[in-house]
Design a protein around this motif. Structure first.
Motif, PDB file in Angstrom:
ATOM      1  N   PHE A   1      65.251  37.699 110.776  1.00  0.00           N
ATOM      2  CA  PHE A   1      66.073  39.149 111.309  1.00  0.00           C
ATOM      3  C   PHE A   1      66.386  40.060 110.317  1.00  0.00           C
ATOM      4  O   PHE A   1      66.684  41.317 110.361  1.00  0.00           O
ATOM      5  CB  PHE A   1      67.450  38.228 111.846  1.00  0.00           C
ATOM      6  N   LEU A   2      66.811  39.614 108.829  1.00  0.00           N
ATOM      7  CA  LEU A   2      67.344  40.418 107.820  1.00  0.00           C
ATOM      8  C   LEU A   2      66.030  41.640 107.484  1.00  0.00           C
ATOM      9  O   LEU A   2      66.183  42.569 107.278  1.00  0.00           O
ATOM     10  CB  LEU A   2      67.999  39.956 106.812  1.00  0.00           C
ATOM     11  N   VAL A   3      64.850  40.739 107.498  1.00  0.00           N
ATOM     12  CA  VAL A   3      63.939  41.437 106.864  1.00  0.00           C
ATOM     13  C   VAL A   3      63.148  42.447 108.000  1.00  0.00           C
ATOM     14  O   VAL A   3      62.572  43.702 107.580  1.00  0.00           O
ATOM     15  CB  VAL A   3      62.769  40.585 106.455  1.00  0.00           C
ATOM     16  N   LEU A   4      63.010  42.199 109.179  1.00  0.00           N
ATOM     17  CA  LEU A   4      62.584  42.925 109.968  1.00  0.00           C
ATOM     18  C   LEU A   4      63.470  43.971 110.762  1.00  0.00           C
ATOM     19  O   LEU A   4      64.511  43.375 111.177  1.00  0.00           O
ATOM     20  CB  LEU A   4      61.621  41.854 111.198  1.00  0.00           C
ATOM     21  N   PRO A   5      63.042  44.968 111.332  1.00  0.00           N
ATOM     22  CA  PRO A   5      63.599  46.027 111.986  1.00  0.00           C
ATOM     23  C   PRO A   5      64.359  45.000 113.310  1.00  0.00           C
ATOM     24  O   PRO A   5      63.812  44.462 113.973  1.00  0.00           O
ATOM     25  CB  PRO A   5      62.656  47.180 112.452  1.00  0.00           C
ATOM     26  N   LEU A   6      65.589  45.494 113.600  1.00  0.00           N
ATOM     27  CA  LEU A   6      66.496  45.102 114.796  1.00  0.00           C
ATOM     28  C   LEU A   6      65.598  45.751 116.169  1.00  0.00           C
ATOM     29  O   LEU A   6      65.382  47.099 116.133  1.00  0.00           O
ATOM     30  CB  LEU A   6      68.029  45.620 114.919  1.00  0.00           C
ATOM     31  N   ALA A   7      65.333  44.840 116.938  1.00  0.00           N
ATOM     32  CA  ALA A   7      64.560  45.233 118.216  1.00  0.00           C
ATOM     33  C   ALA A   7      65.813  45.764 119.223  1.00  0.00           C
ATOM     34  O   ALA A   7      66.671  44.714 119.267  1.00  0.00           O
ATOM     35  CB  ALA A   7      63.958  44.365 118.732  1.00  0.00           C
ATOM     36  N   HIS A   8      65.728  46.614 119.968  1.00  0.00           N
ATOM     37  CA  HIS A   8      66.615  46.864 121.190  1.00  0.00           C
ATOM     38  C   HIS A   8      65.827  47.741 122.322  1.00  0.00           C
ATOM     39  O   HIS A   8      64.977  48.138 122.139  1.00  0.00           O
ATOM     40  CB  HIS A   8      67.797  47.772 120.544  1.00  0.00           C
ATOM     41  N   THR A   9      66.478  47.843 123.246  1.00  0.00           N
ATOM     42  CA  THR A   9      66.143  48.083 124.637  1.00  0.00           C
ATOM     43  C   THR A   9      66.961  49.045 125.239  1.00  0.00           C
ATOM     44  O   THR A   9      67.945  48.538 125.294  1.00  0.00           O
ATOM     45  CB  THR A   9      65.655  47.204 125.492  1.00  0.00           C
TER      46      THR A   9
ATOM     47  N   LEU B   1      65.665  35.127 119.605  1.00  0.00           N
ATOM     48  CA  LEU B   1      65.282  36.498 119.862  1.00  0.00           C
ATOM     49  C   LEU B   1      66.268  37.061 121.015  1.00  0.00           C
ATOM     50  O   LEU B   1      66.635  38.280 121.220  1.00  0.00           O
ATOM     51  CB  LEU B   1      63.958  36.268 121.061  1.00  0.00           C
ATOM     52  N   ASN B   2      67.036  36.150 121.812  1.00  0.00           N
ATOM     53  CA  ASN B   2      68.226  36.623 122.775  1.00  0.00           C
ATOM     54  C   ASN B   2      69.209  36.901 121.866  1.00  0.00           C
ATOM     55  O   ASN B   2      70.178  37.889 122.633  1.00  0.00           O
ATOM     56  CB  ASN B   2      68.532  35.540 123.763  1.00  0.00           C
ATOM     57  N   GLY B   3      69.534  36.949 120.645  1.00  0.00           N
ATOM     58  CA  GLY B   3      70.617  37.434 119.818  1.00  0.00           C
ATOM     59  C   GLY B   3      70.352  38.492 119.262  1.00  0.00           C
ATOM     60  O   GLY B   3      71.349  39.174 118.747  1.00  0.00           O
ATOM     61  N   ILE B   4      69.113  39.160 119.292  1.00  0.00           N
ATOM     62  CA  ILE B   4      69.009  40.542 118.759  1.00  0.00           C
ATOM     63  C   ILE B   4      68.467  41.478 119.941  1.00  0.00           C
ATOM     64  O   ILE B   4      68.226  42.751 119.668  1.00  0.00           O
ATOM     65  CB  ILE B   4      68.041  40.305 117.446  1.00  0.00           C
ATOM     66  N   THR B   5      68.202  40.988 121.218  1.00  0.00           N
ATOM     67  CA  THR B   5      67.677  41.834 122.168  1.00  0.00           C
ATOM     68  C   THR B   5      67.979  41.309 123.502  1.00  0.00           C
ATOM     69  O   THR B   5      68.119  40.159 123.630  1.00  0.00           O
ATOM     70  CB  THR B   5      66.104  42.186 121.940  1.00  0.00           C
TER      71      THR B   5
ATOM     72  N   LEU C   1      59.209  44.412 119.603  1.00  0.00           N
ATOM     73  CA  LEU C   1      59.660  43.078 119.157  1.00  0.00           C
ATOM     74  C   LEU C   1      58.481  42.192 118.816  1.00  0.00           C
ATOM     75  O   LEU C   1      58.703  41.112 118.294  1.00  0.00           O
ATOM     76  CB  LEU C   1      60.606  42.462 120.194  1.00  0.00           C
ATOM     77  N   ASP C   2      57.441  42.717 118.813  1.00  0.00           N
ATOM     78  CA  ASP C   2      56.128  41.955 118.792  1.00  0.00           C
ATOM     79  C   ASP C   2      55.954  41.168 117.303  1.00  0.00           C
ATOM     80  O   ASP C   2      55.886  39.999 117.109  1.00  0.00           O
ATOM     81  CB  ASP C   2      54.913  42.732 118.853  1.00  0.00           C
ATOM     82  N   GLU C   3      56.441  42.077 116.205  1.00  0.00           N
ATOM     83  CA  GLU C   3      56.597  41.560 114.721  1.00  0.00           C
ATOM     84  C   GLU C   3      57.583  40.529 114.816  1.00  0.00           C
ATOM     85  O   GLU C   3      57.422  39.423 113.996  1.00  0.00           O
ATOM     86  CB  GLU C   3      56.572  42.873 113.774  1.00  0.00           C
ATOM     87  N   VAL C   4      58.637  40.833 115.160  1.00  0.00           N
ATOM     88  CA  VAL C   4      59.591  39.807 115.052  1.00  0.00           C
ATOM     89  C   VAL C   4      59.317  38.566 115.850  1.00  0.00           C
ATOM     90  O   VAL C   4      59.396  37.319 115.253  1.00  0.00           O
ATOM     91  CB  VAL C   4      61.024  40.115 115.587  1.00  0.00           C
ATOM     92  N   PHE C   5      58.676  38.546 117.035  1.00  0.00           N
ATOM     93  CA  PHE C   5      58.274  37.562 117.515  1.00  0.00           C
ATOM     94  C   PHE C   5      57.127  36.541 117.068  1.00  0.00           C
ATOM     95  O   PHE C   5      57.232  35.434 116.816  1.00  0.00           O
ATOM     96  CB  PHE C   5      58.000  37.884 119.084  1.00  0.00           C
ATOM     97  N   SER C   6      56.151  37.377 116.313  1.00  0.00           N
ATOM     98  CA  SER C   6      55.136  36.582 115.529  1.00  0.00           C
ATOM     99  C   SER C   6      55.629  35.833 114.447  1.00  0.00           C
ATOM    100  O   SER C   6      55.172  34.708 114.272  1.00  0.00           O
ATOM    101  CB  SER C   6      54.040  37.710 115.244  1.00  0.00           C
ATOM    102  N   ASN C   7      56.577  36.391 113.956  1.00  0.00           N
ATOM    103  CA  ASN C   7      56.865  35.786 112.633  1.00  0.00           C
ATOM    104  C   ASN C   7      57.922  34.519 112.896  1.00  0.00           C
ATOM    105  O   ASN C   7      57.592  33.530 112.422  1.00  0.00           O
ATOM    106  CB  ASN C   7      58.029  36.812 111.765  1.00  0.00           C
TER     107      ASN C   7
END
Length: 412
Positions: A8-16, A46-50, A70-76
């Protein structure tokens, strides 16, 4: 510090964010396989960030809709647990385009396209005029935005003064489950127009009260703003809207399968039981009806038949009868297209535990003897509009089978 929090810290925050109509361009639906504990952790993260528009976890398998950002966050997150992901849908907007381009037969209501709430209500009004001798519009409540919960009562004349038992049908409580209002209106049409003796006997034996969309605000919102919207449209917090109307009934409210976060996209149960005007007024209407023999709810798209209670593996007093009746119903339905449903069983046994649903409240509060939830077919809340008739024919035969067996067991 947990590894998921590091991601969560390393990758950009996803939002819609969306102002007009949410296109779902390049939104993917993934399947991931693993133990339910790991899958649940990923979903919670994932629900915690988007906002996740869609997800489910059961039987060591998860399906989840992921926004492109969110693809990169999800893959990681998936790689962290050494799991494999598979793309089921590459671009959900293409599915939506298919739904929108469906063929409508001029101005006549048809079952080759999906209609917004006004189109459905116009159909009910038209049928109440065409068959005025034995149909009547009924209002089962109201919505947050001021719409009626409109249904159609079908009660053909009889030669005696005997009061008929009521078969009550509810559908569309979850806004995005478009196939349920479509199938319910198809069934209404079968009751009104079919010359099949099995169907006319079914029609004439009971009084029918059928409500195709009992969450009209949410359903309208799926047509005009967000196809994957599930909840009502009440103001639940400063920035968020809606509650899950099938978690909002006053039976074991807030126990299982719910969120207490008003901004939760799927299962926020409301601030209290019957906080939503839709569930509150609808339950009052149902409570004032005498002689309800059966309450049938239609959902999608787990392809199964559920009996009370949804949050327990303990069985109701006439459970054996419900299973026998339900099996006959599914057998009738399978003969139409060869499609086999899971169940009948409680949701806690074959789906997941969920509290605060309409079916369970009706059973518990009103002691209605025959109560079921049909989870219709589909994938990710989509069913091709050109094939609505398939499920319509299945449901019609399921109803024939259900009440044939119920009468055989002495319930009629």
């Amino acid at each position: 510090m947990s590894q998921l929090f590091i991601i969560f810290l390393v990758l950009p925050l996803a939002h819609t964010t969306f102002i007009d109509f949410r296109s779902y361009k390049d939104y993917k639906v993934y399947k991931i396989v693993g133990n339910n504990e790991d899958l649940t952790k990923i979903i919670e993260f994932l629900n915690g960030i988007t906002e996740l528009p869609f997800y489910n976890v059961r039987n060591n398998r998860a399906e989840v809709m992921i926004a492109p950002e969110l693809d990169e966050v999800f893959s990681n997150a998936v790689n962290l647990f050494n799991l494999e992901k598979t793309i089921l849908v590459d671009d959900y907007s293409k599915i939506m385009a298919e739904e929108k381009s469906a063929n409508r037969q001029d101005s006549k209501f048809s079952w080759t396209a999906y209609y917004d709430v006004d189109g459905i209500y116009d159909y009910l009004k038209n049928m109440s005029t065409v068959y005025s001798n034995w149909t009547e519009l009924v209002v089962g409540g109201q919505s947050y935005e001021g719409r009626q919960l409109l249904g159609l009562k079908i009660n053909t004349p009889t030669e005696t003064d005997k009061i008929k038992s009521i078969i009550f049908i509810e559908s569309g409580i979850h806004a995005r489950e478009w196939i349920t209002p479509a199938t319910t209106t198809y069934f209404i049409n079968q009751l009104l127009t079919s010359s099949d003796p099995a169907i006319t006997t079914l029609r004439d034996r009971f009084e029918w009260q059928i409500f195709p969309t009992v969450n009209p605000d949410g359903y309208h919102y799926t047509h005009t703003r967000d196809r994957m919207w599930r909840k009502t449209r009440s103001k639940s917090s400063l920035f968020c809207h809606g509650a899950d109307p099938n978690r909002n009934w006053d039976y074991n409210w807030g126990q299982y399968g719910i969120s207490t976060n008003p901004c939760n996209y799927q299962t926020y149960a409301g601030s209290q039981p019957f906080s939503e005007i839709e569930t509150r007024t609808f339950s009052e209407y149902i409570s004032n009806l005498d002689n309800i023999l059966a309450y049938i709810a239609f959902h999608s798209d787990a392809q199964m038949l559920l009996v009370p209670y949804s949050d327990s593996v303990e069985h109701t007093g006439n459970y054996d009868d419900l299973i026998k009746i339900g099996n006959t119903s599914l057998e009738y339905g399978e003969k139409v297209n060869g499609e086999k449903y899971d169940g009948p069983a409680t949701a806690a046994e074959i789906l997941y535990k969920a509290s605060g649903g309409s079916m369970d409240w009706v059973r518990n509060q009103l002691a209605t003897p025959i109560v079921y939830t049909y989870e219709l077919r589909g994938t990710y809340f989509h069913w091709p509009p050109s094939r609505i008739f398939e499920q319509g024919d299945e449901v019609t035969q399921m109803m024939v089978g259900l009440f044939t067996e119920a009468c055989n067991l002495g319930y009629c």
